[in-house]
Design an enzyme around this catalytic site. Structure first.
Site, short mmCIF file in Angstrom:
data_model
loop_
_atom_site.label_atom_id
_atom_site.label_comp_id
_atom_site.label_asym_id
_atom_site.label_seq_id
_atom_site.Cartn_x
_atom_site.Cartn_y
_atom_site.Cartn_z
NE ARG A 1 1.50 5.74 3.15
CZ ARG A 1 2.75 5.88 2.69
NH1 ARG A 1 3.72 5.10 3.13
NH2 ARG A 1 3.04 6.80 1.81
CG HIS B 1 6.95 6.25 7.54
ND1 HIS B 1 5.61 6.50 7.36
CD2 HIS B 1 7.44 6.08 6.28
CE1 HIS B 1 5.30 6.50 6.08
NE2 HIS B 1 6.42 6.24 5.40
P1 NAP Z 1 3.18 1.29 -7.26
O1 NAP Z 1 4.29 1.42 -8.23
O2 NAP Z 1 1.91 2.00 -7.53
O3 NAP Z 1 2.91 -0.27 -7.06
C1 NAP Z 1 1.81 -0.71 -6.34
C2 NAP Z 1 1.68 -2.21 -6.46
O4 NAP Z 1 0.58 -2.65 -5.67
C3 NAP Z 1 1.39 -2.65 -7.90
O5 NAP Z 1 2.00 -3.88 -8.17
C4 NAP Z 1 -0.13 -2.81 -7.88
O6 NAP Z 1 -0.64 -3.71 -8.84
C5 NAP Z 1 -0.32 -3.37 -6.50
N1 NAP Z 1 -1.70 -3.18 -6.07
C6 NAP Z 1 -2.38 -2.03 -5.88
N2 NAP Z 1 -3.65 -2.28 -5.52
C7 NAP Z 1 -3.78 -3.63 -5.51
C8 NAP Z 1 -4.85 -4.51 -5.23
N3 NAP Z 1 -6.07 -4.06 -4.90
N4 NAP Z 1 -4.63 -5.84 -5.33
C9 NAP Z 1 -3.41 -6.31 -5.67
N5 NAP Z 1 -2.34 -5.54 -5.93
C10 NAP Z 1 -2.53 -4.20 -5.86
O7 NAP Z 1 3.64 1.78 -5.81
P2 NAP Z 1 5.15 1.89 -5.25
O8 NAP Z 1 5.79 3.10 -5.77
O9 NAP Z 1 5.80 0.58 -5.46
O10 NAP Z 1 4.86 2.13 -3.71
C11 NAP Z 1 4.05 1.26 -2.95
C12 NAP Z 1 3.79 1.84 -1.59
O11 NAP Z 1 4.97 1.75 -0.78
C13 NAP Z 1 3.47 3.33 -1.55
O12 NAP Z 1 2.14 3.60 -1.92
C14 NAP Z 1 3.71 3.63 -0.08
O13 NAP Z 1 2.55 3.36 0.66
C15 NAP Z 1 4.81 2.64 0.30
N6 NAP Z 1 6.10 3.30 0.56
C16 NAP Z 1 6.60 3.22 1.82
C17 NAP Z 1 7.82 3.79 2.10
C18 NAP Z 1 8.41 3.68 3.47
O14 NAP Z 1 9.43 4.30 3.74
N7 NAP Z 1 7.86 2.88 4.34
C19 NAP Z 1 8.54 4.45 1.09
C20 NAP Z 1 7.98 4.52 -0.18
C21 NAP Z 1 6.74 3.94 -0.43
P3 NAP Z 1 -0.51 -3.41 -10.43
O15 NAP Z 1 0.98 -3.61 -10.71
O16 NAP Z 1 -1.36 -4.41 -11.06
O17 NAP Z 1 -0.93 -1.98 -10.63
C1 GLV Z 2 6.88 7.02 2.00
O1 GLV Z 2 6.23 6.47 2.80
C2 GLV Z 2 6.47 7.27 0.65
O2 GLV Z 2 5.30 7.02 0.33
O3 GLV Z 2 7.31 7.73 -0.14
#
Ligand code: NAP
Ligand code: GLV
Length: 312
Positions: free
Chosen positions: A227, A275
């Site tokens: 983000r 994005h």
């Molecule tokens: P997720 O499954 O919840 O994974 C989040 C990761 O971040 C986990 O490994 C978590 O650790 C780690 N984390 C969270 N807080 C932390 C902290 N304080 N210190 C260290 N590590 C931390 O999320 P996801 O589904 O992979 O998605 C991640 C993010 O990608 C979304 O929230 C969104 O912002 C972004 N995203 C962007 C797009 C785009 O098109 N640009 C698309 C989709 C998502 P743990 O494993 O220990 O819980």
């Molecule tokens: C995109 O940014 C998502 O969070 O799926």
């Protein structure tokens, strides 16, 4: 009839109709209605992306909120959502693969200097350019959850040395996993390419700032698809201008769309995407959203419910 309030910022009624069509394969009686319509008052669930959340207080039968993306900061950033209101997110392997494509594209463009060749072609120049040998590159991924862990594994398959950072301890085949403050310092100081795939929470906001950029080696590449609020953008601009960060590749911004007068537009060593790194795909996500709607209506806790204390 299963009524769902719908709001997907920046899209037309066609998007709502498409979602309704996909969801009706799993819930034939489903009806999606605009969040801003009077019909929304009948809704028991809401399907949201960057919605005017103040409207939700008028929906007295709501049993839960479903994010139209994997991130939920667009819902949790507001203090308008009662703490006992379930918030569910998409966790779609399609999105993890799509993000992997975007990250791999970005990493390879960087190490092979694609933009340099593109510029040479415009000048009819046929000349090899310097290439960064992939064996010498250490990649650090911040956030190795549903998306980051998949990206990490694809990058190892391409021969990169990959480390990942998470809050809790992780074991991922072929990936060096670090956690906590010490783990963060380890990765930030040793990586050549930094990739942010963190969720936005009170613990991760502003995590990339002047002080953390200074910990990075000279001449690194910084990639952000988490983000915009993970980055103090002025600090990034300063570090790109000085060359401390050789190249930044960004998909997300503190203000979206990126304002026309933003300093990022003027910097040759920043690549901007609007994005789109991993977009939600109704074809692959509909089944789990339909399941979440069914669970909420039957008072069952659905999968992929967000931990409200952690914020992700
Ligand atoms: P997720 O499954 O919840 O994974 C989040 C990761 O971040 C986990 O490994 C978590 O650790 C780690 N984390 C969270 N807080 C932390 C902290 N304080 N210190 C260290 N590590 C931390 O999320 P996801 O589904 O992979 O998605 C991640 C993010 O990608 C979304 O929230 C969104 O912002 C972004 N995203 C962007 C797009 C785009 O098109 N640009 C698309 C989709 C998502 P743990 O494993 O220990 O819980
Ligand atoms: C995109 O940014 C998502 O969070 O799926």
């Amino acid at each position: 009839m299963t009524t769902v309030a719908f709001f997907n910022k920046g899209t037309s009624i066609e998007t709502q109709k498409n979602w309704e069509k996909r969801l009706s394969l799993f819930i034939p009686s489903i009806k999606l209605v605009p969040l801003l319509s009077s019909e929304a008052k009948q809704a028991t669930t809401a399907l949201l992306w960057k919605a005017p959340l103040e409207k939700l207080s008028e929906l007295k039968s709501l049993k839960g909120l479903i994010s139209l993306g994997q991130g939920v900061d667009h819902i949790l950033n507001s203090n308008l959502i009662p703490s006992n209101m379930p918030v569910i997110r998409i966790v779609d392997p399609y999105m993890a693969k799509s993000m992997s494509h975007w990250v791999i594209l970005s990493v390879l463009n960087y190490i092979r200097d694609t933009s340099g060749y593109y510029n040479q072609q415009k000048e009819n120049i046929y000349k090899p350019r310097d290439e960064i040998n992939f064996l010498s590159v250490k990649i650090g991924i911040y956030g190795i959850g549903a998306i980051g862990s998949v990206v990490a594994q694809y990058l190892t398959l391409l021969g990169f040395d990959v480390s990942g950072w998470s809050r809790t301890k992780k074991i991922i085949n072929g990936v060096k996993c670090f956690e906590g403050k010490d783990g963060f310092n380890e990765i930030i100081e040793s990586s050549d390419i930094h990739i942010c795939l963190l969720p936005l929470t009170s613990s991760t906001i502003d995590i990339f700032n002047s002080s953390t950029f200074k910990k990075m080696k000279q001449g690194v590449c910084f990639i952000n698809a988490g983000r915009g609020e993970h980055v103090i953008e002025e600090d990034l601009s300063i570090h790109c201008k000085s060359g401390h960060i050789a190249h930044a590749i960004l998909d997300v911004y503190r203000s979206e769309p990126l304002p026309k007068n933003h300093s990022f537009w003027k910097l040759d060593n920043i690549t901007l995407w609007p994005h789109v790194a991993a977009e939600t795909n109704p074809n692959t996500a509909a089944e789990q959203i339909a399941n979440a709607i069914k669970c909420l209506n039957e008072n069952i806790i659905p999968p992929n419910i967000v931990n409200r204390d952690l914020g992700y």
